[in-house]
Design a protein around this motif. Structure first.
Motif, short mmCIF file in Angstrom:
data_model
loop_
_atom_site.label_atom_id
_atom_site.label_comp_id
_atom_site.label_asym_id
_atom_site.label_seq_id
_atom_site.Cartn_x
_atom_site.Cartn_y
_atom_site.Cartn_z
N ASN A 170 44.61 40.92 40.06
CA ASN A 170 44.77 40.04 41.36
C ASN A 170 44.69 41.07 42.42
O ASN A 170 45.51 41.96 42.58
N VAL A 171 43.79 40.94 43.33
CA VAL A 171 43.60 42.01 44.45
C VAL A 171 44.42 41.41 45.67
O VAL A 171 44.00 40.11 46.22
N THR A 172 45.41 41.65 46.44
CA THR A 172 46.06 41.09 47.26
C THR A 172 46.24 41.92 48.47
O THR A 172 45.99 43.30 48.33
N ILE A 173 46.39 41.66 49.85
CA ILE A 173 46.63 42.34 51.05
C ILE A 173 47.64 43.18 50.72
O ILE A 173 47.80 44.50 51.46
N ASN A 174 48.67 42.93 49.94
CA ASN A 174 49.79 43.92 49.87
C ASN A 174 49.86 45.13 49.24
O ASN A 174 50.48 45.85 48.81
N GLU A 175 48.27 45.23 48.71
CA GLU A 175 48.07 46.61 47.80
C GLU A 175 48.29 47.83 48.73
O GLU A 175 47.96 47.67 50.19
N PRO A 176 49.10 48.63 48.48
CA PRO A 176 49.33 49.93 49.31
C PRO A 176 47.98 50.55 49.84
O PRO A 176 48.06 51.11 51.00
N PHE A 177 47.09 50.62 49.22
CA PHE A 177 45.76 51.32 49.71
C PHE A 177 45.17 50.61 50.97
O PHE A 177 44.20 51.32 51.43
N PHE A 178 45.40 49.44 50.99
CA PHE A 178 44.46 48.61 52.15
C PHE A 178 45.18 49.22 53.44
O PHE A 178 44.22 48.96 54.10
N GLU A 179 46.31 49.84 53.45
CA GLU A 179 46.76 50.22 54.50
C GLU A 179 45.92 51.22 55.49
O GLU A 179 45.70 51.30 56.64
N HIS A 198 42.63 51.90 53.93
CA HIS A 198 41.14 51.75 53.21
C HIS A 198 40.58 50.48 53.39
O HIS A 198 40.64 49.74 52.35
N PHE A 199 40.40 49.82 54.43
CA PHE A 199 40.37 50.32 55.76
C PHE A 199 41.41 49.27 56.68
O PHE A 199 40.95 48.07 56.45
N PRO A 200 42.12 49.92 57.70
CA PRO A 200 42.85 48.70 58.39
C PRO A 200 42.16 47.66 58.92
O PRO A 200 42.49 46.48 59.05
N HIS A 201 40.98 47.99 59.56
CA HIS A 201 40.09 47.08 60.24
C HIS A 201 39.21 46.08 59.21
O HIS A 201 38.60 44.89 59.64
N HIS A 202 39.05 46.61 58.16
CA HIS A 202 38.02 45.71 57.08
C HIS A 202 38.66 46.39 55.70
O HIS A 202 38.08 47.34 54.98
N PRO A 203 39.70 45.83 54.96
CA PRO A 203 40.07 46.34 53.74
C PRO A 203 39.27 46.11 52.58
O PRO A 203 38.79 45.04 52.50
N VAL A 204 39.06 47.06 51.94
CA VAL A 204 38.17 47.18 50.78
C VAL A 204 38.76 47.98 49.66
O VAL A 204 39.46 49.12 50.09
N PRO A 236 39.29 50.75 46.97
CA PRO A 236 38.38 51.74 46.55
C PRO A 236 37.89 51.88 45.13
O PRO A 236 38.41 51.20 44.30
N GLY A 237 36.59 52.00 45.03
CA GLY A 237 35.83 52.08 43.67
C GLY A 237 36.52 52.83 42.55
O GLY A 237 36.45 52.30 41.54
N VAL A 238 37.23 53.84 43.09
CA VAL A 238 37.83 54.80 42.02
C VAL A 238 39.15 53.90 41.50
O VAL A 238 39.15 54.04 40.25
N LEU A 239 39.60 52.99 41.89
CA LEU A 239 40.69 52.18 41.65
C LEU A 239 40.11 50.98 40.57
O LEU A 239 40.77 50.68 39.94
N ILE A 240 38.78 50.67 40.92
CA ILE A 240 38.05 49.59 40.08
C ILE A 240 37.76 50.21 38.79
O ILE A 240 38.08 49.87 37.73
N ILE A 241 37.43 51.55 38.79
CA ILE A 241 37.26 52.36 37.67
C ILE A 241 38.48 52.51 36.90
O ILE A 241 38.75 52.54 35.73
N ARG A 258 28.39 47.24 43.25
CA ARG A 258 27.53 46.25 43.98
C ARG A 258 28.07 45.61 45.15
O ARG A 258 26.85 45.13 46.05
N ARG A 259 29.29 45.20 45.55
CA ARG A 259 29.62 44.70 46.44
C ARG A 259 31.31 45.23 46.69
O ARG A 259 31.77 45.44 45.61
N PRO A 260 31.58 45.15 47.83
CA PRO A 260 33.09 45.53 48.20
C PRO A 260 34.20 44.44 47.43
O PRO A 260 33.71 43.16 47.51
N VAL A 261 35.31 44.84 47.06
CA VAL A 261 36.18 44.09 46.68
C VAL A 261 37.36 43.98 47.67
O VAL A 261 37.69 45.04 48.09
N VAL A 262 37.55 42.78 47.90
CA VAL A 262 38.55 42.43 49.28
C VAL A 262 39.89 41.60 48.92
O VAL A 262 39.64 41.35 47.66
N PRO A 263 40.70 41.78 49.56
CA PRO A 263 41.85 40.90 49.42
C PRO A 263 41.61 39.50 49.17
O PRO A 263 40.78 38.90 49.75
#
Length: 150
Positions: free
Chosen positions: A38-47, A49-55, A57-62, A100-105
């Motif tokens: 479950n991807v939530t806005i509380n994930e520390p990397f969103f701070e 990556h990127f503050p204006h458009h949280p995505v 990171p592909g490396v974390l999906i891997i 193939r597409r961004p993963v977002v909160p």
């Protein structure tokens, strides 16, 4: 076979913020797994990556796909447990990675991993991540098991 977060934590050494599997929906030991992140806005990397458009990171999906692979690869094998402090389970190769597409909160990643080859030293997998039934990432993964020296 299904696993909740408590059962996952007995099988993986990862903890917050690096534990990237929340639940296992299906698992066939040594063969395949379907797990959820479950991807939530509380994930520390969103701070950052990127503050204006949280995505995410592909490396974390891997990494999430690799953690799912570790869960099913040694289930029932008394000699190998990825959470064992005397063993290390390393991601050592990623081939054919596609995003193939961004993963977002708010997204729920469905991690589907199948074993291509599992041995005592090297394991190879085909993995993909989906959101709402659409593939967002895929890769061929290779992991190695190493005994840690004291």
């Amino acid at each position: 076979m299904k696993l909740d977060i408590k059962e996952i934590m007995t099988r993986l050494p990862h903890r917050y913020p690096m534990l990237l599997v929340d639940k296992v929906l299906e698992m066939e030991p040594g063969k395949s797994i379907v797990a959820i992140k479950n991807v939530t806005i509380n994930e520390p990397f969103f701070e950052g990556h990127f503050p204006h458009h949280p995505v995410m990171p592909g490396v974390l999906i891997i990494e999430a796909m690799a953690q799912a692979a570790a869960l099913f690869s040694f289930e029932g094998n008394e000699q190998v447990n990825a959470a064992d402090q005397k063993l290390a389970y390393y991601l050592v190769g990623v081939d054919e990675a596609r995003f193939r597409r961004p993963v977002v909160p708010g997204d729920q990643l469905r991690l589907e991993v199948t074993a291509d080859r599992i041995s005592k030293a090297i394991c190879k997998y085909s993995a993909r991540a989906l959101v709402d039934g659409q593939e967002v990432a895929s890769a061929k993964l290779m992991c190695a098991i190493r005994v840690l020296e004291d």
